[in-house]
Design a protein around this motif. Structure first.
Motif, PDB file in Angstrom:
ATOM      1  N   SER A 245       1.149  -0.709  -0.093  1.00  0.00           N
ATOM      2  CA  SER A 245       0.050  -0.244  -0.349  1.00  0.00           C
ATOM      3  C   SER A 245       1.014   1.624   0.300  1.00  0.00           C
ATOM      4  CB  SER A 245      -0.881   0.081   1.492  1.00  0.00           C
ATOM      5  OG  SER A 245      -1.711  -1.351   0.958  1.00  0.00           O
ATOM      6  N   SER A 246       2.248   1.218   0.247  1.00  0.00           N
ATOM      7  CA  SER A 246       3.184   2.164   0.615  1.00  0.00           C
ATOM      8  C   SER A 246       3.093   3.530  -1.074  1.00  0.00           C
ATOM      9  CB  SER A 246       4.312   1.609   0.575  1.00  0.00           C
ATOM     10  OG  SER A 246       4.902   1.046  -0.383  1.00  0.00           O
ATOM     11  N   ASP A 247       3.717   3.911  -0.743  1.00  0.00           N
ATOM     12  CA  ASP A 247       3.255   5.507  -2.289  1.00  0.00           C
ATOM     13  C   ASP A 247       4.488   3.879  -3.463  1.00  0.00           C
ATOM     14  OD1 ASP A 247       2.105   7.014  -1.129  1.00  0.00           O
ATOM     15  OD2 ASP A 247       4.039   8.086  -0.408  1.00  0.00           O
ATOM     16  N   LYS A 248       5.461   3.874  -3.302  1.00  0.00           N
ATOM     17  CA  LYS A 248       6.387   3.046  -4.227  1.00  0.00           C
ATOM     18  C   LYS A 248       5.548   1.729  -4.752  1.00  0.00           C
ATOM     19  CE  LYS A 248      10.972   0.159  -3.676  1.00  0.00           C
ATOM     20  NZ  LYS A 248      12.049   0.039  -3.298  1.00  0.00           N
ATOM     21  N   SER A 249       5.299   1.157  -4.226  1.00  0.00           N
ATOM     22  CA  SER A 249       4.143  -0.404  -4.154  1.00  0.00           C
ATOM     23  C   SER A 249       3.150   0.785  -4.847  1.00  0.00           C
ATOM     24  CB  SER A 249       3.711  -1.476  -3.830  1.00  0.00           C
ATOM     25  OG  SER A 249       5.005  -1.419  -2.993  1.00  0.00           O
ATOM     26  N   ILE A 250       2.612   1.611  -4.917  1.00  0.00           N
ATOM     27  CA  ILE A 250       1.887   2.057  -6.119  1.00  0.00           C
ATOM     28  C   ILE A 250       1.635   2.676  -7.183  1.00  0.00           C
ATOM     29  CG2 ILE A 250      -0.188   3.837  -5.902  1.00  0.00           C
ATOM     30  CD1 ILE A 250      -0.258   4.373  -3.232  1.00  0.00           C
ATOM     31  N   GLU A 251       3.396   2.750  -7.543  1.00  0.00           N
ATOM     32  CA  GLU A 251       4.135   3.180  -8.693  1.00  0.00           C
ATOM     33  C   GLU A 251       4.170   1.448  -9.649  1.00  0.00           C
ATOM     34  OE1 GLU A 251       4.675   5.590  -9.864  1.00  0.00           O
ATOM     35  OE2 GLU A 251       2.997   6.604  -8.215  1.00  0.00           O
ATOM     36  N   THR A 252       4.207   1.161  -8.804  1.00  0.00           N
ATOM     37  CA  THR A 252       4.140  -0.573  -9.619  1.00  0.00           C
ATOM     38  C   THR A 252       2.937  -1.342  -9.884  1.00  0.00           C
ATOM     39  OG1 THR A 252       6.104  -0.784  -8.037  1.00  0.00           O
ATOM     40  CG2 THR A 252       5.131  -3.352  -9.050  1.00  0.00           C
ATOM     41  N   PHE A 253       1.866  -0.742  -9.358  1.00  0.00           N
ATOM     42  CA  PHE A 253       0.329  -1.365  -9.358  1.00  0.00           C
ATOM     43  C   PHE A 253       0.839  -0.781 -10.635  1.00  0.00           C
ATOM     44  CE2 PHE A 253      -0.299  -3.514  -5.037  1.00  0.00           C
ATOM     45  CZ  PHE A 253      -0.405  -4.070  -5.049  1.00  0.00           C
ATOM     46  N   LYS A 254       0.611   0.756 -10.646  1.00  0.00           N
ATOM     47  CA  LYS A 254      -0.066   1.383 -11.722  1.00  0.00           C
ATOM     48  C   LYS A 254       1.128   0.921 -12.726  1.00  0.00           C
ATOM     49  CE  LYS A 254      -0.930   5.694  -9.239  1.00  0.00           C
ATOM     50  NZ  LYS A 254      -0.778   6.958  -8.562  1.00  0.00           N
ATOM     51  N   ALA A 255       2.438   0.797 -13.393  1.00  0.00           N
ATOM     52  CA  ALA A 255       3.240   0.354 -14.005  1.00  0.00           C
ATOM     53  C   ALA A 255       2.163  -0.567 -15.132  1.00  0.00           C
ATOM     54  CB  ALA A 255       4.122   0.413 -13.858  1.00  0.00           C
ATOM     55  N   TYR A 256       1.260  -1.853 -14.430  1.00  0.00           N
ATOM     56  CA  TYR A 256       1.593  -3.235 -14.543  1.00  0.00           C
ATOM     57  C   TYR A 256      -0.213  -2.169 -14.952  1.00  0.00           C
ATOM     58  CZ  TYR A 256       4.890  -6.403 -13.274  1.00  0.00           C
ATOM     59  OH  TYR A 256       5.761  -6.535 -13.235  1.00  0.00           O
ATOM     60  N   GLY A 257      -1.139  -1.479 -15.239  1.00  0.00           N
ATOM     61  CA  GLY A 257      -2.067  -0.957 -15.450  1.00  0.00           C
ATOM     62  C   GLY A 257      -3.744  -0.870 -14.665  1.00  0.00           C
ATOM     63  N   PHE A 258      -3.896  -1.226 -13.361  1.00  0.00           N
ATOM     64  CA  PHE A 258      -3.997  -0.963 -12.323  1.00  0.00           C
ATOM     65  C   PHE A 258      -3.764   0.798 -11.610  1.00  0.00           C
ATOM     66  CE2 PHE A 258      -2.411  -5.262 -11.619  1.00  0.00           C
ATOM     67  CZ  PHE A 258      -4.048  -5.912 -11.618  1.00  0.00           C
ATOM     68  N   THR A 259      -5.444   0.678 -11.345  1.00  0.00           N
ATOM     69  CA  THR A 259      -5.299   2.114 -10.694  1.00  0.00           C
ATOM     70  C   THR A 259      -5.671   1.891  -9.283  1.00  0.00           C
ATOM     71  OG1 THR A 259      -7.368   3.151 -12.996  1.00  0.00           O
ATOM     72  CG2 THR A 259      -7.520   4.075 -10.176  1.00  0.00           C
ATOM     73  N   VAL A 260      -5.776   3.089  -8.530  1.00  0.00           N
ATOM     74  CA  VAL A 260      -4.951   2.710  -7.069  1.00  0.00           C
ATOM     75  C   VAL A 260      -5.887   3.070  -6.541  1.00  0.00           C
ATOM     76  CG1 VAL A 260      -3.497   2.720  -4.819  1.00  0.00           C
ATOM     77  CG2 VAL A 260      -2.390   1.866  -7.168  1.00  0.00           C
ATOM     78  N   ILE A 261      -6.842   2.807  -5.159  1.00  0.00           N
ATOM     79  CA  ILE A 261      -7.830   3.089  -4.827  1.00  0.00           C
ATOM     80  C   ILE A 261      -6.972   3.802  -3.473  1.00  0.00           C
ATOM     81  CG2 ILE A 261      -9.683   3.205  -3.218  1.00  0.00           C
ATOM     82  CD1 ILE A 261     -10.707   0.913  -4.978  1.00  0.00           C
ATOM     83  N   GLN A 262      -6.902   4.791  -3.232  1.00  0.00           N
ATOM     84  CA  GLN A 262      -6.192   5.959  -2.024  1.00  0.00           C
ATOM     85  C   GLN A 262      -7.594   6.865  -1.639  1.00  0.00           C
ATOM     86  OE1 GLN A 262      -3.298   7.455  -4.626  1.00  0.00           O
ATOM     87  NE2 GLN A 262      -1.495   6.890  -3.123  1.00  0.00           N
TER      88      GLN A 262
END
Length: 262
Positions: A245-262
């Motif tokens: 859920s950290s900012d670093k991991s969020i960027e990884t999720f985004k790179a794979y095409g996911f939208t992160v819910i914050q």
């Protein structure tokens, strides 16, 4: 001579002591390695594998996975399979576990959002330009997730129903055990088209994305995560959830095409 023997004995003692110390340190280091098991939707395979490798490098904790359809994983948890975290591709399966008091509700949160898309083999000669085009007579096989246990199959039926074409498509549907199963069929041309998540289409080979599901034709694709109530490693499980859920991991999720819910 006596001095030489004494020196030799001292050196041998120091060598043995150092070797013993290193062995003890290695044992301690090995025993400190922790491990957690995550049951996760198949569509999360690539991104979670990358994040787990990073987590192991940073913390030493080993994260192992069982990837499958969310419905199959739900059944495993209901049957008492040992695991620490459930990461679902839909609310339905998480809700069912919560109703049975099988997850720690205090740890539950919605983490990701995805999209649903129609795809076809890149060498397809069929004139498929929209979801409604899969009703055409020249489309003989449509790959869908099995709707009883596969969330993408449930979303697919919802879309097709709202487009008033579900009955027609059922007659030509081929059902996969999870979204990656459907994706592979389209990649190798076993089906004329298939309905998958946008993130799966993003990493696929030899496919074309035909269209995104029309707005309002299905519920939002939300991925909830929670610690399983029977987990024996709740503290470590929470640490991993915090990490992804950290900012670093969020960027990884985004790179794979996911939208992160914050």
């Amino acid at each position: 001579m006596k001095k030489l023997i004494l020196i030799t004995l001292i050196i041998s003692y120091l060598f043995i002591s150092c070797s013993s110390s290193n062995t003890d340190n290695n044992k301690t280091s090995s025993s400190n390695n922790k491990e957690i098991l995550v049951l996760a939707a198949a569509s999360l395979t690539d991104v979670l594998t990358e994040l787990a490798n990073n987590y192991k490098t940073e913390t030493g904790t080993i994260v192992t996975f069982s990837f499958a359809s969310s419905g199959a994983l739900q059944s495993q948890i209901e049957s008492g399979a040992p695991a620490d975290i459930f990461f679902s591709a839909a609310q339905k399966q998480m809700d069912a576990l919560q109703q049975k008091d099988l997850i720690d509700t205090n740890t539950r949160k919605d983490l990701l959002e995805n999209k649903v898309v129609l795809i076809a083999p890149s060498n397809s000669k069929l004139n498929i330009k929209s979801f409604t085009d899969i009703t055409n007579s020249d489309v003989s096989k449509v790959g869908l997730g099995e709707p009883k246990s596969v969330p993408v199959g449930q979303y697919s039926e919802e879309i097709l129903s709202n487009l008033s074409i579900l009955d027609t498509i059922k007659q030509k549907s081929v059902y996969g055990s999870d979204v990656r199963n459907v994706l592979s069929w389209v990649e190798i041309g076993e089906v004329d088209c298939g309905i998958v998540y946008a993130t799966d289409a993003k990493i696929a080979k030899n496919i074309n994305i035909i269209a995104e599901a029309p707005e309002g034709t299905h519920k939002k694709v939300i991925y909830p995560i929670a610690v399983i109530k029977s987990s024996q490693n709740k503290e470590e499980a929470l640490k991993f959830i915090d990490y992804i859920s950290s900012d670093k991991s969020i960027e990884t999720f985004k790179a794979y095409g996911f939208t992160v819910i914050q």
